[in-house]
Design an enzyme around this catalytic site. Structure first.
Site, PDB file in Angstrom:
ATOM      1  CB  ALA A  17      29.443  67.006  21.884  1.00 14.46           C
ATOM      2  CG  MET A 158      25.390  59.836  18.813  1.00  9.22           C
ATOM      3  SD  MET A 158      25.270  60.089  20.593  1.00  9.22           S
ATOM      4  CE  MET A 158      24.985  58.413  21.147  1.00  9.22           C
ATOM      5  CB  SER A 159      27.815  64.592  15.409  1.00 10.40           C
ATOM      6  OG  SER A 159      28.446  65.046  16.582  1.00 10.40           O
ATOM      7  CB  VAL A 160      22.775  62.566  12.890  1.00 15.95           C
ATOM      8  CG1 VAL A 160      21.537  62.851  12.053  1.00 15.95           C
ATOM      9  CG2 VAL A 160      23.550  61.390  12.283  1.00 15.95           C
ATOM     10  CE  LYS A 162      29.183  68.656  15.665  1.00 21.16           C
ATOM     11  NZ  LYS A 162      28.861  67.652  16.690  1.00 21.16           N
TER      12      LYS A 162
END
Length: 443
Positions: A17, A158-160, A162
């Site tokens: 996350a 992963m947080s890419v 977002k």
């Protein structure tokens, strides 16, 4: 025993996350096997029918995300956990032109705060790169794969993730379907009593919400653990009474501080945006991404999201895709939202990202390696002379767009240290050096 497994799986689910800047574990060792010694293909994880016991990885006990095993897992999440598909549709993929260059591997640059230069090729090993592609003027000029990742494989972004969700949210704002100045509770009344209820959509998009939500993994009482437990798709212990889905957890987040004052990178903002998007469009983020973007990019492969126990896509960090397909996404943004003869994302959205967010608010987060940066629509904006902006995820995931150099870089990696502070010194100056090289030596 089940509770112990749940706690371990909660940790590794949480790691998907959060694109933390610092180290995830306060007690992480100072050194790890290098890229060659930790190569997942060489180590033979999950090879055999069945694999040897000491080479079997499982989601339930957390073994799949312990280094060096994670170097295999990041390219194989779908084999280990429930997911939802992001269909590319049935049309033929749009080919990416190729004009490979031989002058990139030996490009020298100086790492941040470094005393000795290194080459581009050396930086890939230093950052445990699994795959990297560089587009210049829409053509692939460089492409490499390492470990178990292949050109037809998929890797955790992963947080890419977002930044993809932020782009969709900003698109709905530009289309008038979401009012950025309205409060979250207007769109999701269930959040009215939470910290998000009186936050605006704009504050969520730019992560300037005031939330009581700690992502300090050294603190066993940090809210991030409850978030991970709620989103974990494994069965809960019999005595578990907490939230059982991302939706349930978001309703429990409490306020702390004032909205709109300071940037605070918190994964739950993207989960909330995903809920708003789903409520407004009638599509979850996986379905909407397929419908509005992935099918229209001419992607080569389907993508996918990890999900919670009720099938909710993990908007904060659960996206997995092929390397070249994420490059298509980056190239679309570099071309002001236009790709394959279509305006996929409004130009106004790209313009807004490139202008960046509130620098003063960002500075309060004290990212010492990112001076002068800002955050807008869930993108990190460098404000350098080239106007570069980037999507960032733990363990080294990146989309880096340099408009002036007409360059897009997408990298997948499995750095043993989650936080970007571990790889920024040998990544950010490498990207900038390549941009300057391409500007000086176009072909």
């Amino acid at each position: 025993m089940l509770k112990t497994r749940m706690q371990r799986a909660s940790l590794v689910t949480t790691l998907l996350a959060c694109s933390l800047y610092g180290s995830v574990h306060a007690s992480e060792p100072a050194s790890f096997p290098n890229a060659a010694a930790s190569d997942p293909a060489t180590l033979g994880w999950m090879v055999g029918a069945p694999p040897p016991p000491d080479r079997i990885l499982r989601f339930e006990d957390g073994s799949y995300f312990q280094f060096p095993a994670l170097r295999w897992s990041v390219s194989n999440f779908r084999q280990l956990m429930p997911t939802i598909n992001v269909s590319r549709g049935l049309s033929a993929p749009v080919a990416l032109p190729r004009a490979l260059r031989s002058d990139i591997d030996n490009l020298h640059f100086m790492p941040l705060n470094g005393k000795t230069s290194m080459t581009w090729k050396e930086s890939l090993a230093a950052n445990y790169t699994d795959g990297i592609v560089v587009l210049h003027q829409g053509r692939i000029v460089y492409e490499r794969y390492f470990g178990v990742l292949k050109a037809d494989g998929q890797h955790g972004a992963m947080s890419v993730t977002k930044s993809l969700i932020g782009t969709m949210g900003a698109t709905l704002v530009a289309e008038g379907r979401i009012d950025a100045n309205k409060r979250v509770a207007k769109y999701v009344p269930e959040l009215a009593q939470s910290a998000f209820g009186n936050a605006t959509i704009r504050q969520v998009l730019d992560m300037t919400t005031g939330l009581k939500f700690s992502e300090d993994y050294a603190d066993p009482k940090a809210e991030v653990w409850a978030h991970a437990q709620a989103g974990n798709p494994l069965p809960k212990p019999k005595d578990y009474t907490g939230p059982r889905s991302y939706y349930e957890f978001l309703q429990t987040v409490q306020p702390q501080g004032q909205h709109g004052v300071a940037f605070g990178y918190k994964t739950v903002n993207t989960d909330v945006l995903g809920w708003v998007i789903a409520r407004v469009t009638g599509r979850n983020v996986a379905e909407l991404l397929s419908e509005r973007i992935w099918r229209r990019l001419g992607a080569e492969q389907d993508a996918y999201f990890s999900v919670d126990s009720i099938g909710t896509p993990f908007a904060g960090g659960g996206f997995n895709a092929g390397l070249r397909d994420l490059a298509r996404f980056g190239e679309m943004l570099r071309n002001n939202g236009r790709y394959h003869g279509q305006q996929i994302v409004p130009k106004s959205v790209v313009d807004d990202i490139r202008r960046g967010g509130d620098k003063e608010a960002f500075a309060q987060a004290n990212y010492t390696l990112l001076p002068g940066w800002s955050y807008r629509n869930m993108w990190w904006v460098t404000h350098n002379e080239d106007g570069a902006y980037t999507a960032r995820g733990v363990h080294g995931q990146t989309i880096y767009i340099d408009p002036k150099a007409e360059m897009v870089i997408v990298r997948f990696a499995s750095n043993p240290v989650a936080g970007n502070a571990a790889n920024d010194p040998t990544s950010l100056p490498a990207y900038h050096a390549l941009a300057q090289h391409l500007l000086a030596h176009p072909r």
